[in-house]
Design a protein around this motif. Structure first.
Motif, PDB file in Angstrom:
ATOM      1  N   SER A 130     -10.486   4.004  -2.421  1.00 56.82           N
ATOM      2  CA  SER A 130     -11.019   3.025  -1.480  1.00 56.82           C
ATOM      3  C   SER A 130     -12.282   3.556  -0.822  1.00 56.82           C
ATOM      4  N   SER A 131     -12.252   4.806  -0.429  1.00 59.19           N
ATOM      5  CA  SER A 131     -13.419   5.401   0.210  1.00 59.19           C
ATOM      6  C   SER A 131     -14.578   5.507  -0.766  1.00 59.19           C
ATOM      7  N   TYR A 132     -14.270   5.860  -2.019  1.00 59.38           N
ATOM      8  CA  TYR A 132     -15.313   6.005  -3.026  1.00 59.38           C
ATOM      9  C   TYR A 132     -15.961   4.649  -3.337  1.00 59.38           C
ATOM     10  N   GLY A 133     -15.136   3.601  -3.463  1.00 59.84           N
ATOM     11  CA  GLY A 133     -15.666   2.275  -3.726  1.00 59.84           C
ATOM     12  C   GLY A 133     -16.483   1.751  -2.563  1.00 59.84           C
ATOM     13  N   LEU A 162     -20.399   0.553  -2.721  1.00 54.79           N
ATOM     14  CA  LEU A 162     -20.791  -0.789  -2.312  1.00 54.79           C
ATOM     15  C   LEU A 162     -21.920  -0.740  -1.294  1.00 54.79           C
ATOM     16  N   ARG A 163     -21.820   0.210  -0.355  1.00 52.98           N
ATOM     17  CA  ARG A 163     -22.890   0.356   0.632  1.00 52.98           C
ATOM     18  C   ARG A 163     -24.198   0.784  -0.024  1.00 52.98           C
ATOM     19  N   GLU A 164     -24.076   1.638  -1.036  1.00 52.71           N
ATOM     20  CA  GLU A 164     -25.273   2.072  -1.742  1.00 52.71           C
ATOM     21  C   GLU A 164     -25.933   0.917  -2.504  1.00 52.71           C
ATOM     22  N   LEU A 178     -30.290  -3.027  -2.976  1.00 55.10           N
ATOM     23  CA  LEU A 178     -30.788  -4.402  -3.039  1.00 55.10           C
ATOM     24  C   LEU A 178     -31.702  -4.715  -1.853  1.00 55.10           C
ATOM     25  N   TRP A 179     -31.342  -4.177  -0.684  1.00 55.17           N
ATOM     26  CA  TRP A 179     -32.173  -4.421   0.500  1.00 55.17           C
ATOM     27  C   TRP A 179     -33.536  -3.742   0.375  1.00 55.17           C
ATOM     28  N   LYS A 180     -33.531  -2.530  -0.165  1.00 49.19           N
ATOM     29  CA  LYS A 180     -34.802  -1.824  -0.367  1.00 49.19           C
ATOM     30  C   LYS A 180     -35.685  -2.532  -1.403  1.00 49.19           C
ATOM     31  N   GLY A 181     -35.038  -3.173  -2.387  1.00 45.79           N
ATOM     32  CA  GLY A 181     -35.804  -3.867  -3.429  1.00 45.79           C
ATOM     33  C   GLY A 181     -35.964  -5.344  -3.166  1.00 45.79           C
ATOM     34  N   LYS A 182     -35.798  -5.759  -1.907  1.00 44.08           N
ATOM     35  CA  LYS A 182     -35.840  -7.201  -1.584  1.00 44.08           C
ATOM     36  C   LYS A 182     -37.189  -7.820  -1.893  1.00 44.08           C
TER      37      LYS A 182
END
Length: 320
Positions: free
Chosen positions: A20-23, A27-29, A34-38
């Motif tokens: 769960s922690s790894y997923g 997901l945050r990454e 996606l936000w950096k490449g918006k």
């Protein structure tokens, strides 16, 4: 003495928290990538959207004319159905096919309509090759506009670019394929009615061709039936001369009489294969292109491609 409680690392609970922690971190990454490449996503999606708008506006409008038809042979064609039921067996022994009903005749007419022989004869008869394969768009003031890169209107010659060894004039096969793209037939399973449609740049041309198709198809099927009936009468007359059996002569006389009646009725019947229920009219609303749908699809495609590019860049950077 205080002892720490024993923890089994192989327990499912420990694995659950670990995965769960790894997923959650992944997901945050992904969201961060996606936000950096918006801006890249926005730019690519905008390019696809704007390009689709210009492309859809460059396409000419197309118009579709429909004509609703009903089979003329459902009524029995002047006693042919009754004659087929009464003398069908004897006629078969004599080598004559009297037919079995309207459904077969309707299927035969539709098969003729979609055949290469009929379509090519229709194009040649009405000289439709230029408006079929060289038309570019339709203007309400000037009418149908011909593409000068394909056909020279002044010299009346084809100038389209072709591969080495091929003629500039379109072949019968090319004309047939082009006509099949604009011709559609749809049969209703409930009512048995047939809808014939012609789609073209010009609404006037679409309406005219739809009417001409029905008229020529009726004439084609009429001539075919008349020729067949005349052959049947000639054959029956030959067989009549060869027999002296009174019963057989009586049957032959009745068959000849019915065939003659059918011949007379067919000669005066204009709507031989199909009767027009709803004639074709000049359409006032365009059939295509679906510009709004094209723009939406292009925008979604641009969004998916841009997101895929951003994620692939993120994966490659992480591997390095």
């Amino acid at each position: 003495m205080n002892q720490k409680p024993y923890q089994d690392l192989n327990q499912p609970q420990a694995l659950y928290y670990s995965h769960s922690s790894y997923g959650e971190i992944n997901l945050r990454e992904l969201i961060s990538a996606l936000w950096k490449g918006k801006w890249l996503i926005i730019v690519i999606t905008s390019i696809f959207s704007i390009s689709s708008v210009f492309y859809s506006l460059s396409l000419p409008n197309t118009y579709k004319a429909d004509v609703v038809l009903a089979s003329s042979s459902d009524s029995g064609k002047g006693g042919m159905a009754a004659m087929a039921a009464q003398f069908g067996g004897l006629a078969s022994l004599a080598g004559i096919n009297l037919g079995s009903g309207g459904t077969d005749n309707k299927d035969m007419a539709l098969a003729v309509l979609n055949s290469r022989q009929f379509v090519n004869a229709f194009i040649a008869k009405h000289d439709l090759l230029v408006p079929l394969m060289a038309s570019r768009e339709w203007n309400q003031q000037s009418g149908l506009i011909i593409n000068s890169e394909l056909y020279d209107v002044d010299k009346k010659v084809w100038v389209r670019p072709v591969k080495s060894g091929k003629l500039a004039n379109p072949s019968d096969w090319e004309a047939y394929k082009a006509f099949k793209k604009i011709l559609k037939t749809k049969e209703s399973k409930d009512s048995g009615l047939v809808t014939l449609s012609i789609t073209h740049f010009s609404p006037v041309v679409a309406q005219q061709w739809a009417e001409l198709l029905v008229r020529d198809l009726n004439a084609w099927m009429k001539d075919k039936s008349l020729n067949e009936t005349k052959r049947n009468i000639g054959y029956l007359e030959q067989q009549l001369e060869k027999t002296n059996v009174s019963d057989m002569r009586s049957v032959f006389f009745q068959l000849i009489e019915e065939q003659t009646k059918n011949l007379m009725l067919a000669e005066v019947e204009s709507e031989f294969a199909f009767k027009i229920i709803d004639p074709a009219v000049v359409p006032e609303e365009k059939e295509g292109p679906k510009r709004a749908l094209m723009c939406v699809v292009a925008s979604l495609l641009g969004g998916f491609i841009s997101i895929a590019i951003v994620l692939l860049r993120f994966v490659f950077r992480k591997e390095k």
